[in-house]
Enzyme design. Structure first.
Site, mmCIF file in Angstrom:
data_model
loop_
_atom_site.group_PDB
_atom_site.id
_atom_site.type_symbol
_atom_site.label_atom_id
_atom_site.label_comp_id
_atom_site.label_asym_id
_atom_site.label_seq_id
_atom_site.Cartn_x
_atom_site.Cartn_y
_atom_site.Cartn_z
ATOM 1 N N ARG A 1 -19.446 21.251 -26.135
ATOM 2 C CA ARG A 1 -19.982 22.107 -27.121
ATOM 3 C C ARG A 1 -19.321 21.545 -28.560
ATOM 4 O O ARG A 1 -19.838 21.511 -29.534
ATOM 5 C CB ARG A 1 -19.347 23.498 -27.120
ATOM 6 N N THR A 2 -18.100 21.280 -28.539
ATOM 7 C CA THR A 2 -17.221 20.658 -29.728
ATOM 8 C C THR A 2 -17.989 19.522 -30.225
ATOM 9 O O THR A 2 -18.383 19.172 -31.348
ATOM 10 C CB THR A 2 -15.888 20.688 -29.774
ATOM 11 N N LYS B 1 -5.865 -1.889 -24.649
ATOM 12 C CA LYS B 1 -4.987 -3.249 -24.776
ATOM 13 C C LYS B 1 -3.747 -3.215 -25.385
ATOM 14 O O LYS B 1 -2.953 -4.100 -25.739
ATOM 15 C CB LYS B 1 -5.803 -4.253 -25.886
ATOM 16 N N ARG C 1 -10.475 14.862 -31.069
ATOM 17 C CA ARG C 1 -9.853 15.746 -30.118
ATOM 18 C C ARG C 1 -9.104 15.192 -29.153
ATOM 19 O O ARG C 1 -9.475 13.850 -28.753
ATOM 20 C CB ARG C 1 -10.947 16.516 -29.234
ATOM 21 N N HIS D 1 -6.834 24.655 -32.334
ATOM 22 C CA HIS D 1 -8.518 24.334 -32.316
ATOM 23 C C HIS D 1 -8.990 24.996 -33.569
ATOM 24 O O HIS D 1 -9.701 26.195 -33.403
ATOM 25 C CB HIS D 1 -9.160 24.937 -30.986
HETATM 26 C C1 NCD Z 1 -12.312 25.131 -25.505
HETATM 27 C C2 NCD Z 1 -11.156 23.844 -25.593
HETATM 28 O O1 NCD Z 1 -11.617 22.842 -25.395
HETATM 29 O O2 NCD Z 1 -10.160 24.258 -25.938
HETATM 30 N N1 NCD Z 1 -13.369 24.833 -25.476
HETATM 31 C C3 NCD Z 1 -14.301 24.646 -26.534
HETATM 32 O O3 NCD Z 1 -13.924 23.841 -27.637
HETATM 33 N N2 NCD Z 1 -15.099 25.545 -26.955
HETATM 34 C C4 NCD Z 1 -11.733 25.978 -24.504
HETATM 35 C C5 NCD Z 1 -11.439 25.636 -23.185
HETATM 36 O O4 NCD Z 1 -11.400 24.516 -22.867
HETATM 37 O O5 NCD Z 1 -11.141 26.428 -22.347
#
Ligand code: NCD
Length: 364
Positions: free
Chosen positions: A85-86, A114, A135, A169
């Site tokens: 999703r993200t 490397k 991320r 997040h």
């Molecule tokens: C979440 C995350 O990655 O923190 N997912 C997301 O980005 N919607 C929640 C999760 O992984 O449980």
């Protein structure tokens, strides 16, 4: 420890206000690393901008107008942890505004294998892009990257934190707020509401980031529903006490508190953070799930949310109930992230002007 490690440690242990000062420019978001950067003014602005962009994009003309806002920009999506999703919503958000994207998702294809340091990797990305979305499994990595580019590089491109370790997040929290505000639009919004957060609150970065945002709303009451091992961290409880935000803790069963809630935010177990493999599986979570049998306990205007991915904490049968808003919440992620990026690049004013002109125009 090299010199950068030492300098960063000093920054990392400085106050949140000090960090916000670095990540914001002239009271405007530059990077988005911590959800504490999102105040009521910016959250309300993102809300209106998101609503406007959704409406604009309904016509081909409007869609092309949006795509023509940032066609001269490039973004790198650096996702060093799994994401559906993200990642997709950020990518789609960039494309909605005409931004071209490149992505690094498979770290075995990055020069980090490397032996390149993460600092050098980020500086490299900044050479090729005007925006970095990242991320990372390491908690402070987004913070460090933004600090590095702002203080040690002549190309300080904005960094958006798409999930860092188990601490933050912020864009998920932003889209959760949007979903809550939209769901309660006929009930004067989020102010005065009672929100249940249920599941692995200790290691869930979404619930942590969302909890910080409660300071922006009046008379919110939170109920943290989790077994003791998964309860909300002391740091967040201290934050709530400091800001006089009401909360209570329920460690036995979700059912005990369901009737009180206006919103129920469910989360999965974050077992990727287990110290010992399989330790979470030993914890009995049967009282922390939502099934169709629980639906009569929920208020008529109640809202059920989940950041996804879901396992079995919400029965799929619940999806049919009109109070289940998680699929909309997921889609809201794309629109709110597009609004955020428009705001970061300062094209929000022209989008709102266009929206007003179109609404005033008798032919449209
Ligand atoms: C979440 C995350 O990655 O923190 N997912 C997301 O980005 N919607 C929640 C999760 O992984 O449980």
């Amino acid at each position: 420890m090299n010199i950068l490690d030492q300098e960063f440690q000093q920054f990392h242990h400085s106050s949140t206000a000090n960090k916000i000062e670095l990540f914001n420019r002239d009271n405007h978001l530059f990077d988005l690393i911590l959800s504490q950067q999102l105040d009521r003014k910016v959250l309300d602005h993102i809300y209106h901008l998101t609503c406007a962009m959704r409406k604009i994009s309904k016509s081909k003309k409007g869609h092309l107008f949006l795509q023509n806002r940032l066609p001269h920009k490039r973004a790198i999506l650096y996702f060093a942890q799994p994401s559906s999703r993200t990642f997709l919503s950020f990518e789609s958000a960039c494309h909605l505004l005409g931004i071209k994207t490149s992505d690094i998702r498979d770290l075995s294809l990055s020069s980090e294998v490397k032996g390149e340091s993460s600092d050098d990797t980020i500086r490299t990305f900044s050479s090729y892009a005007h925006l970095i979305v990242m991320r990372h499994p390491v908690g402070n990595m987004a913070e460090r990257s933004a600090w590095l580019l702002n203080t040690h590089s002549n190309r300080p491109v904005p960094i958006l934190n798409g999930g860092s370790g188990h601490d933050q997040h912020p864009t998920q929290a932003m889209l959760d707020i949007y979903t809550l505000q939209r769901s309660f639009s006929s009930l004067e919004g989020l102010d005065g509401k009672t929100i249940i957060m249920c599941g692995d609150l200790k290691r869930g970065r979404t619930v942590r980031s969302l909890t910080y945002l409660m300071k922006n709303y009046n008379n919110i009451s939170l109920i943290f529903v989790a077994p003791p091992q998964f309860q909300m961290g002391e740091d967040l409880l201290e934050y709530l006490n400091l800001h006089q935000i009401q909360y209570s803790i329920e460690s036995e069963s979700l059912k005990n508190v369901l009737p009180q809630a206006d919103a129920i935010y469910m989360t999965r177990v974050q077992d990727e953070h287990d110290q010992q493999k399989g330790e979470s599986a030993q914890i009995d979570l049967s009282n922390f799930k939502l099934s169709v049998d629980d639906l009569p306990l929920i208020k008529e205007h109640g809202v059920i949310l989940h950041p996804f991915p879901r396992r079995d904490e919400i029965d799929v049968e619940v999806d049919r109930d009109p109070r289940a808003k998680y699929w909309r919440q997921e889609r809201n992620g794309m629109w709110t992230r597009a609004a955020l990026i428009a705001h970061i690049f300062g094209v929000d004013g022209e989008i709102l002007n266009y929206f007003e002109e179109q609404s005033d125009s008798p032919t449209d």
